[in-house]
Scaffold this active site. Structure first.
Site, PDB file in Angstrom:
ATOM      1  N   TYR A  15       0.809  -1.220   0.000  1.00  0.00           N
ATOM      2  CA  TYR A  15       0.000   0.000   0.000  1.00  0.00           C
ATOM      3  C   TYR A  15       0.846   1.276   0.000  1.00  0.00           C
ATOM      4  CZ  TYR A  15      -3.736  -3.207   1.266  1.00  0.00           C
ATOM      5  OH  TYR A  15      -4.629  -4.242   1.277  1.00  0.00           O
ATOM      6  N   HIS A  20      -4.594   5.925  -1.917  1.00  0.00           N
ATOM      7  CA  HIS A  20      -5.385   5.742  -0.695  1.00  0.00           C
ATOM      8  C   HIS A  20      -4.555   6.079   0.546  1.00  0.00           C
ATOM      9  CE1 HIS A  20      -9.281   4.599   0.619  1.00  0.00           C
ATOM     10  NE2 HIS A  20      -9.003   3.398   1.075  1.00  0.00           N
ATOM     11  N   TYR A  64      -5.409  -0.537   9.657  1.00  0.00           N
ATOM     12  CA  TYR A  64      -5.945  -0.548   8.300  1.00  0.00           C
ATOM     13  C   TYR A  64      -7.057   0.491   8.206  1.00  0.00           C
ATOM     14  CZ  TYR A  64      -3.095  -4.538   7.072  1.00  0.00           C
ATOM     15  OH  TYR A  64      -2.030  -5.352   6.827  1.00  0.00           O
ATOM     16  N   ASN A  66     -10.136   0.684   7.171  1.00  0.00           N
ATOM     17  CA  ASN A  66     -11.529   0.466   7.560  1.00  0.00           C
ATOM     18  C   ASN A  66     -11.744   0.419   9.067  1.00  0.00           C
ATOM     19  OD1 ASN A  66     -11.903   0.352   4.837  1.00  0.00           O
ATOM     20  ND2 ASN A  66     -12.420  -1.806   4.763  1.00  0.00           N
ATOM     21  N   ASN A 112     -14.627   4.462   3.742  1.00  0.00           N
ATOM     22  CA  ASN A 112     -14.766   3.555   4.882  1.00  0.00           C
ATOM     23  C   ASN A 112     -13.962   3.987   6.104  1.00  0.00           C
ATOM     24  OD1 ASN A 112     -16.599   1.846   3.615  1.00  0.00           O
ATOM     25  ND2 ASN A 112     -14.977   0.653   2.669  1.00  0.00           N
TER      26      ASN A 112
END
Length: 187
Positions: A15, A20, A64, A66, A112
């Site tokens: 990531y 993001h 993370y 979410n 989210n």
């Protein structure tokens, strides 16, 4: 006075540097410019700095995206930081790459991370700095787009845009949300 500045992103090499993770990218740039480093603590990587008489706690949650709210709630409670002194830095596909918008409250817009924060702290009345990542993707490809890396053109402007975001964070802490919105939205 303490402020909690949270950059949203996902942990892990896969990531790193993705659209993001723009919240992590901005906080990394902030830490580098402030000559401080992050240490791994409960629920995330944390760094502390001062801007004039304000203490800033920079947080990159390790939960993370979410589950970001768990880290936000924990650090708000641990450091006794009021909701009005919390600023969340988040990627936004509704804005062109590098554009920033500060808001004092609002809906999660389908994000989210923001949805989980609102759930954990029982409020949508928290400040957020939305950092545009653009929306140059075919219908149905949003997830691949935000989990992808910025283009070479976007990477070329990223350092300057991250610096604008850092100055907006400082303005939020030193002069308040209204001042920061007036001086940094649409810049």
């Amino acid at each position: 006075m303490k402020y909690l500045i949270v950059g949203l992103g996902n942990i892990g090499a896969e990531y790193q540097g993705t659209r993001h993770n723009i919240g992590f990218t901005v906080l990394d740039a902030f830490a580098k410019a402030s000559n401080i480093s992050f240490s791994t603590q409960r629920y995330g990587d944390v760094a502390q700095t001062r801007v004039k008489n304000k203490q800033l706690i920079l947080l990159k949650p390790s939960t993370y995206m979410n589950l970001s709210g768990e880290a936000v709630r924990y650090w708000m409670q641990k450091e006794n930081i009021a909701l009005e002194n919390v600023l969340i830095i988040v990627d936004d596909i509704a804005l062109p790459f590098g554009a920033i918008r500060l808001r004092g409250k609002g809906a999660d817009g389908g994000h989210n991370g923001l949805k989980n924060i609102a759930s954990c702290i029982q409020s949508t009345n928290y400040a957020r700095l939305r950092f545009g990542v653009g929306s140059d993707f075919p219908k149905g490809m949003q997830i691949d787009y935000v989990l992808g890396h910025p283009s070479d053109e976007e990477l070329a402007i990223l350092p300057e845009r991250a610096n604008v975001a850092i100055e907006a964070v400082k303005a939020f802490c030193l002069s308040g949300l209204s001042f920061a919105m007036t001086n940094f939205n649409n810049k």
